[in-house]
Design a protein around this motif. Structure first.
Motif, PDB file in Angstrom:
ATOM      1  N   THR A   1     -50.814 -18.915  33.033  1.00  0.00           N
ATOM      2  CA  THR A   1     -49.501 -18.791  33.669  1.00  0.00           C
ATOM      3  C   THR A   1     -49.049 -20.127  34.242  1.00  0.00           C
ATOM      4  O   THR A   1     -47.863 -20.483  34.159  1.00  0.00           O
ATOM      5  CB  THR A   1     -49.554 -17.717  34.771  1.00  0.00           C
TER       6      THR A   1
ATOM      7  N   THR B   1     -45.790 -22.066  33.110  1.00  0.00           N
ATOM      8  CA  THR B   1     -44.776 -22.396  34.110  1.00  0.00           C
ATOM      9  C   THR B   1     -44.354 -23.850  33.971  1.00  0.00           C
ATOM     10  O   THR B   1     -43.168 -24.187  34.095  1.00  0.00           O
ATOM     11  CB  THR B   1     -45.309 -22.130  35.535  1.00  0.00           C
TER      12      THR B   1
ATOM     13  N   ASN C   1     -46.141 -15.590  38.942  1.00  0.00           N
ATOM     14  CA  ASN C   1     -47.414 -16.181  39.353  1.00  0.00           C
ATOM     15  C   ASN C   1     -48.117 -15.320  40.395  1.00  0.00           C
ATOM     16  O   ASN C   1     -49.345 -15.202  40.407  1.00  0.00           O
ATOM     17  CB  ASN C   1     -47.183 -17.584  39.905  1.00  0.00           C
TER      18      ASN C   1
END
Length: 552
Positions: free
Chosen positions: A324, A328, A307
């Motif tokens: 992202t 995640t 990240n």
């Protein structure tokens, strides 16, 4: 007499039962997940697109913690600078940088006369290696090792050596990070010699941890969501070099089709697949290291680095950051389900937080009429050097400018028989002539307790270490930062950089969203109570009472 005897027996039986009751509530495994560069508003911005807390008997990601645990979205760091190393060090020490000694990602070492990284091993048998020796206080993991006579297992994994080592501390059983040059999992001789890595790590390296990602093309998981919640126009296109050779717009090929592609591993860790790589290794670690398999508590500390790399390259409003975050969430869901099956929900405590936030790209703010910019270190150093030469005569007055600090030449000050506070103040005044510098504080001010009684003043005091910190500490204007080879960054005391989420989930932790300001330092003492161990040696945080309600 008989009644007295019975009363004594009752008292002793209660005393004997108390430890058993306390011990029965201790988690077998505490999992700490630190997402590098993650703001709390990300959880609100993408809430509609996260997986549900439970679906068809399978655990979700962020929503599992948000809906079934204790969540704090008004958590913050109270130090400067808000960088990776001091942030990770704070999480499980509960200590300010001025106490832990981890004052930044780097500082100027006066003894060696050079810049050092926060985990550079200096003055020890590990010199030239990476080591946690610069950490001057214990971590929660260290305290657990001491309390259990090393029966506990403390393991850390991540994408950056300095993040992992400052999370787990000096006494951890194992600290591993992904080497972006070799594409292997490595450690420090402080923990284990390279040839003595556990068999499971050797087997993983032999297979090639990154092999299954070769040739992948990074495209949005859910284009509608990603582009609805982001700015699709890359504001640095044509101005700055393309990040990692990806190009500025989706799709982003990872490459790695040939062994000669030396950038493949860097592109991998700078994509959401890098977090997947870390969680894959964490699954193996749980089984191989037998984490959470007996009544002695263990700790697994993870730093998800991808990240941060993506955020620096594309900025927090980019489609890449949006994607992202969504990925995640899915990756954590799979990992949480694995933990529940491997350890048991009733034996787990999971903590999720971040080491810092991130600010918007200055050019993006400027384009919308806002005030933002970059401070250029060469120009700032020249400005200060010129002022010092003009006042005190020729000489190399500035030894280093690192992030938010100036290091002055103490030998030259002594040679000229000058009062250090005078030299420091001239440097500070010169630095404040830069449009991006709001204020500057001197070493003499800080050490004599003459900082203003403000939030900024307290942050400077919290973060200052007399042997490691500089002679002038800079305070930037909002949305300004020291220029680096990134499109945006973090480090200042403003909310985009200091605010992070703190989420706790596990058996016995009351669910609820708590809208009071807490400090990230509060994580360590809270977990100390859950594990029944002493506070880390530099801890100044306060336990989160909502998490500990109802415990003996």
């Amino acid at each position: 007499m008989k009644a007295l005897f019975v009363s004594v027996l009752v008292v002793f039986s209660l005393l004997a039962a108390a430890p058993s009751s306390w011990a029965s509530q201790r988690p077998r495994l505490v999992v700490v997940v630190a997402i590098d560069q993650f703001r709390p508003d990300f959880l609100e911005r993408f809430d509609d697109d996260f997986l549900p807390a439970w679906e068809k008997g399978k655990a979700g990601g962020f929503k599992l913690l948000l809906e079934e645990g204790a969540s704090y979205l008004d958590a913050a760091y109270s130090h400067l600078p808000t960088f990776t190393c001091p942030g990770h060090a704070t999480i499980l020490t509960g200590a300010w940088p001025g106490v832990s000694g981890i004052i930044g990602n780097r500082w100027f070492d006066r003894e060696s006369g050079r810049e050092v990284g926060c985990v550079d091993a200096l003055g020890s048998s590990e010199t030239g290696q990476r080591s946690p020796r610069n950490l001057l206080v214990s971590t929660l993991g260290d305290e657990l090792e001491l309390a259990t006579n090393e029966a506990a297992r403390v393991v850390g994994l991540g994408g950056k050596d300095y993040a992992v080592m400052t999370l787990v501390g000096r006494m951890a059983d194992l600290a591993l990070w992904f080497d972006r040059g070799q594409g292997h999992w490595v450690s420090s001789p402080h923990y284990t010699a390279l040839e003595s890595l556990p068999d499971w790590v050797g087997e993983l390296n032999a297979k090639g941890p990154a092999e299954r990602f070769r040739g992948l093309v990074w495209t949005p998981l859910n284009p509608d969501t990603v582009f609805r919640n982001s700015n699709p126009e890359p504001v640095w296109e044509g101005v700055q070099e393309e990040p990692y050779g990806y190009g500025w717009r989706f799709p982003h090929p990872l490459g790695g089709d040939s062994p000669q592609d030396s950038e493949y591993f860097r592109r991998l860790i700078a994509s959401p697949f890098g977090n997947e790589l870390i969680l894959d290794a964490a699954r193996l670690a749980v089984g191989a290291e037998q984490l959470g398999q007996d009544d002695t508590p263990d700790i697994l500390a993870l730093s998800l680095s991808s990240n941060d790399y993506v955020g620096h390259a594309f900025g927090p409003s980019s489609p890449e950051v949006a994607d992202t975050i969504l990925r995640t969430d899915r990756q954590l869901a799979g990992f949480f389900q694995f933990l529940i099956e491997a350890v048991g929900r009733e034996h787990l405590v999971v903590v999720l937080t971040s080491d810092h936030g991130v600010q918007y790209i200055p050019r993006e703010i400027q384009a919308r009429g806002g005030s933002a910019g970059r401070v250029f270190p060469d120009g700032l150093e020249s400005r200060v050097e010129e002022a010092l030469v003009g006042r005190f005569g020729p000489g190399d007055w500035v030894l280093a400018v690192l992030d938010l600090e100036f290091y002055l030449n103490h030998d030259l000050i002594e040679e000229r028989q000058l009062e250090p506070s005078r030299v420091e103040w001239v440097a500070a005044e010169a630095a404040m002539g830069d449009p991006g510098i709001r204020q500057a504080y001197t070493r003499s001010q800080i050490l004599s307790g003459q900082l203003p009684p403000t939030e900024i003043g307290s942050r400077v005091a919290n973060s200052y270490h007399p042997r490691r910190s500089g002679d002038v500490v800079l305070i930037y204007e909002s949305n300004w930062f020291m220029d680096e080879e990134v499109v945006t960054t973090h480090g200042t005391h403003y909310p985009p950089n200091t605010m992070v989420p703190v989420l706790l989930w596990g058996d016995g932790i009351p669910r609820g969203r708590h809208w009071r300001r807490i400090d990230v330092r509060d994580i360590a003492p809270t977990l100390s109570h859950l594990l029944g161990v002493g506070y880390p040696s530099g801890c100044s945080g306060q336990p989160l009472v909502e998490v500990l309600e109802g415990r003996p």
